[in-house]
Design an enzyme around this catalytic site. Structure first.
Site, mmCIF file in Angstrom:
data_model
loop_
_atom_site.group_PDB
_atom_site.id
_atom_site.type_symbol
_atom_site.label_atom_id
_atom_site.label_comp_id
_atom_site.label_asym_id
_atom_site.label_seq_id
_atom_site.Cartn_x
_atom_site.Cartn_y
_atom_site.Cartn_z
ATOM 1 N N SER A 12 0.852 -1.189 0.000
ATOM 2 C CA SER A 12 0.000 0.000 0.000
ATOM 3 C C SER A 12 0.887 1.237 0.000
ATOM 4 O O SER A 12 1.635 1.472 0.962
ATOM 5 C CB SER A 12 -0.895 0.024 1.237
ATOM 6 O OG SER A 12 -1.363 1.338 1.468
ATOM 7 N N HIS A 37 -1.061 -1.266 -4.400
ATOM 8 C CA HIS A 37 -2.332 -0.925 -3.768
ATOM 9 C C HIS A 37 -2.396 0.584 -3.535
ATOM 10 O O HIS A 37 -1.508 1.159 -2.896
ATOM 11 C CB HIS A 37 -2.457 -1.672 -2.445
ATOM 12 C CG HIS A 37 -3.788 -1.524 -1.762
ATOM 13 N ND1 HIS A 37 -4.903 -2.242 -2.135
ATOM 14 C CD2 HIS A 37 -4.176 -0.739 -0.727
ATOM 15 C CE1 HIS A 37 -5.911 -1.905 -1.340
ATOM 16 N NE2 HIS A 37 -5.510 -1.002 -0.487
ATOM 17 N N ASP A 39 -4.603 3.656 -2.052
ATOM 18 C CA ASP A 39 -5.692 4.004 -1.151
ATOM 19 C C ASP A 39 -6.227 5.401 -1.434
ATOM 20 O O ASP A 39 -5.503 6.389 -1.281
ATOM 21 C CB ASP A 39 -5.217 3.936 0.298
ATOM 22 C CG ASP A 39 -4.983 2.508 0.750
ATOM 23 O OD1 ASP A 39 -3.858 2.209 1.202
ATOM 24 O OD2 ASP A 39 -5.921 1.704 0.616
ATOM 25 N N MET A 41 -8.863 8.130 -0.277
ATOM 26 C CA MET A 41 -9.683 8.497 0.880
ATOM 27 C C MET A 41 -10.272 9.888 0.660
ATOM 28 O O MET A 41 -9.554 10.798 0.281
ATOM 29 C CB MET A 41 -8.823 8.472 2.142
ATOM 30 C CG MET A 41 -8.182 7.115 2.398
ATOM 31 S SD MET A 41 -7.082 7.152 3.819
ATOM 32 C CE MET A 41 -6.575 5.441 3.884
ATOM 33 N N HIS A 70 -8.246 1.197 -4.267
ATOM 34 C CA HIS A 70 -9.190 0.982 -3.157
ATOM 35 C C HIS A 70 -9.896 2.310 -2.870
ATOM 36 O O HIS A 70 -9.304 3.220 -2.296
ATOM 37 C CB HIS A 70 -8.381 0.500 -1.939
ATOM 38 C CG HIS A 70 -9.188 0.290 -0.693
ATOM 39 N ND1 HIS A 70 -8.581 0.096 0.536
ATOM 40 C CD2 HIS A 70 -10.524 0.276 -0.465
ATOM 41 C CE1 HIS A 70 -9.538 -0.034 1.455
ATOM 42 N NE2 HIS A 70 -10.711 0.059 0.868
ATOM 43 N N MET A 72 -12.167 4.480 -0.901
ATOM 44 C CA MET A 72 -12.862 4.728 0.356
ATOM 45 C C MET A 72 -13.577 6.073 0.185
ATOM 46 O O MET A 72 -13.175 7.095 0.753
ATOM 47 C CB MET A 72 -11.851 4.743 1.502
ATOM 48 C CG MET A 72 -11.296 3.364 1.819
ATOM 49 S SD MET A 72 -9.736 3.392 2.699
ATOM 50 C CE MET A 72 -8.586 3.477 1.321
ATOM 51 N N MET A 141 -11.442 -5.750 4.990
ATOM 52 C CA MET A 141 -10.706 -4.798 5.804
ATOM 53 C C MET A 141 -10.436 -5.432 7.166
ATOM 54 O O MET A 141 -11.370 -5.783 7.891
ATOM 55 C CB MET A 141 -11.486 -3.489 5.982
ATOM 56 C CG MET A 141 -11.575 -2.657 4.723
ATOM 57 S SD MET A 141 -9.964 -2.330 3.959
ATOM 58 C CE MET A 141 -9.058 -1.580 5.304
ATOM 59 N N GLY A 149 -0.757 1.519 9.580
ATOM 60 C CA GLY A 149 -0.077 1.323 10.855
ATOM 61 C C GLY A 149 -0.954 0.866 12.011
ATOM 62 O O GLY A 149 -0.518 0.917 13.165
ATOM 63 N N ASP A 177 -6.614 -6.479 3.906
ATOM 64 C CA ASP A 177 -5.980 -5.168 3.989
ATOM 65 C C ASP A 177 -6.066 -4.574 5.385
ATOM 66 O O ASP A 177 -7.157 -4.352 5.893
ATOM 67 C CB ASP A 177 -6.708 -4.242 2.982
ATOM 68 C CG ASP A 177 -6.107 -2.862 2.874
ATOM 69 O OD1 ASP A 177 -6.759 -1.999 2.248
ATOM 70 O OD2 ASP A 177 -4.996 -2.661 3.376
ATOM 71 N N GLY A 178 -4.888 -4.319 5.978
ATOM 72 C CA GLY A 178 -4.874 -3.642 7.265
ATOM 73 C C GLY A 178 -4.156 -4.454 8.324
ATOM 74 O O GLY A 178 -4.610 -5.508 8.739
ATOM 75 N N GLY A 179 -2.952 -3.957 8.721
ATOM 76 C CA GLY A 179 -2.216 -4.623 9.788
ATOM 77 C C GLY A 179 -1.607 -5.956 9.400
ATOM 78 O O GLY A 179 -1.275 -6.764 10.264
ATOM 79 N N GLY A 199 1.192 -2.101 4.032
ATOM 80 C CA GLY A 199 1.780 -0.768 3.906
ATOM 81 C C GLY A 199 3.008 -0.657 4.770
ATOM 82 O O GLY A 199 4.148 -0.819 4.307
HETATM 83 C C1 DX5 Z 1 -6.357 1.674 5.348
HETATM 84 C C2 DX5 Z 1 -5.886 1.263 3.975
HETATM 85 C C3 DX5 Z 1 -4.777 0.245 3.985
HETATM 86 C C4 DX5 Z 1 -3.526 0.672 4.733
HETATM 87 C C5 DX5 Z 1 -2.661 -0.522 5.018
HETATM 88 O O1 DX5 Z 1 -7.566 2.296 5.278
HETATM 89 O O2 DX5 Z 1 -6.958 0.780 3.198
HETATM 90 O O3 DX5 Z 1 -4.458 -0.134 2.661
HETATM 91 O O4 DX5 Z 1 -2.836 1.627 4.016
HETATM 92 O O5 DX5 Z 1 -1.559 -0.142 5.783
HETATM 93 P P1 DX5 Z 1 -0.947 -1.093 6.917
HETATM 94 O O6 DX5 Z 1 -0.467 -2.338 6.204
HETATM 95 O O7 DX5 Z 1 0.158 -0.264 7.490
HETATM 96 O O8 DX5 Z 1 -2.044 -1.400 7.889
HETATM 97 ZN ZN ZN Z 2 -6.384 -0.156 1.255
#
Ligand code: DX5
Ligand code: ZN
Length: 226
Positions: A12, A37, A39, A41, A70, A72, A141, A149, A177-179, A199
């Site tokens: 990401s 990836h 993001d 937002m 992605h 959002m 998610m 992070g 996706d996420g953590g 990410g």
């Molecule tokens: C959060 C994003 C993720 C995020 C992932 O809303 O959709 O793609 O950047 O980052 P890490 O891997 O650090 O959780």
């Molecule tokens: Zn994402």
């Protein structure tokens, strides 16, 4: 799960150095990522603002790898064509972004792109039950969207398993996706995911190739054992 499907790693770029975005995309490409990836937002659907279609357009010449976008964003339909024209390959919308998911997915495919749907942690897998034939990808998610992070939510492992069962032998990617880190990539892959977004776990410390390889090795190892 179709055994033939390799694990795909999608860094990401939210965790990259935005002042050198093109360079960073070339760097993860050279470091062995499979997808990139992106993001998006809007400061409304999620409490953060990142990038728009013009940035995707600017990044397109820097890699021939899949741009996994992605969104959002809510409402999302007014922006889908701009992201398609910008060079996105996969366009993923959130099931929670509006009342007409089926229509949004049809719009994405009508523009010649792969259609994905993302589920926030509290959204049940049943939200996609009647659109499976409109999908190329489901994005689970494993954090509440809006920031990198954050810590992986363990309850999502069960949702991944249930979605893998729902998908059956359809050609639908199951992305998480996420953590995601090298420490939990094995459990995520064993639960049924074949695309892993990361990410902070890829960009931290600057050793992109080693970080990507560590996540891939953990996932492939667990899938072989599964
Ligand atoms: C959060 C994003 C993720 C995020 C992932 O809303 O959709 O793609 O950047 O980052 P890490 O891997 O650090 O959780
Ligand atoms: Zn994402």
């Amino acid at each position: 799960m179709p055994a033939a499907r390799p694990t795909l790693i999608a860094p990401s770029i939210l965790a990259s150095d935005f002042a050198r975005l093109g360079e960073e995309v070339r760097a993860i490409d050279a470091a062995g990522c499979d997808w990139v990836h992106v993001d998006v937002m809007d400061g409304h659907f999620v409490p953060n603002i990142s990038i728009g279609p013009d940035v995707v357009k600017a990044l397109r010449p820097h890699t021939s790898k899949i741009l996994d976008v992605h969104l959002m964003v809510a409402p999302v339909d007014p922006y889908i064509e701009a992201f398609a024209k910008a060079g996105s390959d996969v366009i993923t919308v959130h099931a929670e972004a509006g009342p007409h998911l089926d229509r949004s997915l049809q719009l994405i495919r009508s523009l010649g792109k792969k259609a994905g749907v993302s589920l926030n942690p509290s959204t049940p897998e049943s939200a996609v039950a009647y659109v499976l034939d409109r999908l190329d990808l489901i994005l689970v998610m494993s954090v509440n969207p809006g920031f990198g992070g954050q810590a992986f939510i363990p309850a999502m492992l069960e949702k991944i398993e249930r979605l893998r069962a729902m998908i059956g032998d359809r050609a639908i990617h199951l992305e998480v996706d996420g953590g995601v880190t090298a420490a939990n990539a094995g459990a995520v892959a064993a639960a049924g995911a074949d695309v892993l977004v990361a990410g902070s776990a890829v960009f931290k410390g600057g050793a992109y190739a080693a970080n990507i390889a560590a996540i891939r090795a953990a996932a492939d190892g667990a899938r072989r054992a599964a």
